[in-house]
Scaffold this motif. Structure first.
Motif, PDB file in Angstrom:
ATOM      1  N   ILE A 112       0.833  -1.204   0.000  1.00  0.00           N
ATOM      2  CA  ILE A 112       0.000   0.000   0.000  1.00  0.00           C
ATOM      3  C   ILE A 112       0.867   1.252   0.000  1.00  0.00           C
ATOM      4  N   TYR A 113       0.303   2.373  -0.392  1.00  0.00           N
ATOM      5  CA  TYR A 113       0.948   3.664  -0.177  1.00  0.00           C
ATOM      6  C   TYR A 113       0.632   4.091   1.255  1.00  0.00           C
ATOM      7  N   GLY A 114       1.549   3.904   2.168  1.00  0.00           N
ATOM      8  CA  GLY A 114       1.273   4.194   3.563  1.00  0.00           C
ATOM      9  C   GLY A 114       1.356   5.674   3.904  1.00  0.00           C
ATOM     10  N   MET A 115       2.410   6.339   3.424  1.00  0.00           N
ATOM     11  CA  MET A 115       2.672   7.714   3.836  1.00  0.00           C
ATOM     12  C   MET A 115       1.649   8.707   3.307  1.00  0.00           C
ATOM     13  N   THR A 116       1.141   8.472   2.116  1.00  0.00           N
ATOM     14  CA  THR A 116       0.323   9.492   1.450  1.00  0.00           C
ATOM     15  C   THR A 116      -1.175   9.252   1.574  1.00  0.00           C
ATOM     16  N   GLY A 117      -1.590   8.280   2.393  1.00  0.00           N
ATOM     17  CA  GLY A 117      -3.023   8.164   2.643  1.00  0.00           C
ATOM     18  C   GLY A 117      -3.648   6.807   2.436  1.00  0.00           C
ATOM     19  N   GLY A 118      -2.864   5.785   2.157  1.00  0.00           N
ATOM     20  CA  GLY A 118      -3.428   4.443   2.043  1.00  0.00           C
ATOM     21  C   GLY A 118      -4.020   4.097   0.702  1.00  0.00           C
ATOM     22  N   GLN A 119      -3.504   4.714  -0.379  1.00  0.00           N
ATOM     23  CA  GLN A 119      -3.960   4.359  -1.722  1.00  0.00           C
ATOM     24  C   GLN A 119      -3.405   2.979  -2.112  1.00  0.00           C
TER      25      GLN A 119
END
Length: 260
Positions: A112-119
């Protein structure tokens, strides 16, 4: 040590494994460079006492390529994530593998994209949820190990945050390999990924890694149906091919000889 990562994040385990692998090999601190892109995993470079570069999103590999070409004797280790390394950085990834340049890539895969919001990222499993896929993503996931192999990487391995000692050994092997080496490190993100997919807290996600990972050796003894919901860990591919900086030096030598 104060750090940016969320409680239960496995990135610290993977970062620790990198440090232990470097120590195991006895690498010269002054000849080891850590390059990262942007994302949760890429913040690791800021906690490591080496010459480091925290580069732009998806651009860790071209920066690392430039460093390796300028100073081929340096040990260059790239720290990236599933989004940074396979989405915006995907094109750089396949061409670094194709060139077989002597870089070690540690790809933190928390799905997942953790840092930028969970995309969702290219490595988010199909049907799993993310903030940009609240009903589940319909896209097929990359198998980054197979992608690396197909692109020309000569060392490909996969480990997990649970199997810590194996991960240290795999990273050490990757650093020692003369060519493009990838270690995919499966790591837990209990906040952005675990919550959305009801996987529980960090211990439960680590237990999931334990229960779903199968070593390459053990997999040879299992039937296909026994491997249906499992993933392989260990050295997945190893081969020999001309290394890019060495071939480049030969071209320089030819050019210089021709000039004289």
């Amino acid at each position: 040590m104060p750090h940016i990562w969320c409680p239960g994040c496995g990135n610290g385990i993977v970062t620790g494994a990198i440090v232990k692998a470097i120590d195991k090999l006895g690498l010269d601190q002054n000849k080891t460079v850590i390059v990262s892109g942007i994302g949760c995993s890429s913040r690791a470079s800021g906690y490591l006492n080496f010459d480091t570069v925290h580069s732009a999103h998806g651009r860790a590999l071209p920066v690392a390529t430039g460093i390796k070409l300028a100073e081929p004797d340096l040990n260059v280790i790239v720290v990236t994530g599933d989004g940074d390394g396979t989405a915006i950085g995907g094109n750089h990834f396949i061409h670094a593998a194709r060139r077989n340049i002597n870089l070690t890539v540690i790809l933190y895969n928390n799905n997942i994209y953790g840092m930028t919001g969970g995309q969702y990222s290219p490595l988010t499993p199909t049907n799993n949820k993310a903030t940009t896929a609240p009903y589940g993503t319909v896209e097929r996931t990359f198998d980054i190990a197979e992608l690396a192999k197909a692109a020309g990487a000569t060392f490909v391995a996969r480990g997990t945050a649970y199997h810590t000692q194996m991960l240290v050994d795999l990273i050490a092997q990757a650093i020692s390999h003369d060519g493009f080496a990838l270690v995919e490190a499966i790591t837990q993100c209990p906040i952005s990924y675990g919550r959305q997919n009801k996987m529980g807290d960090a211990p439960k996600m680590l237990a999931w890694q334990r229960d779903h990972a199968v070593t390459v050796e053990a997999a040879k003894k299992l039937a296909p149906e026994q491997l249906a919901d499992k993933f392989l860990i260990g050295v997945l591919h190893k081969s020999e091919a001309p290394e890019y900086t060495k071939q480049y030096d030969l071209i320089l030598a030819k050019a210089q000889k021709g000039a004289r």
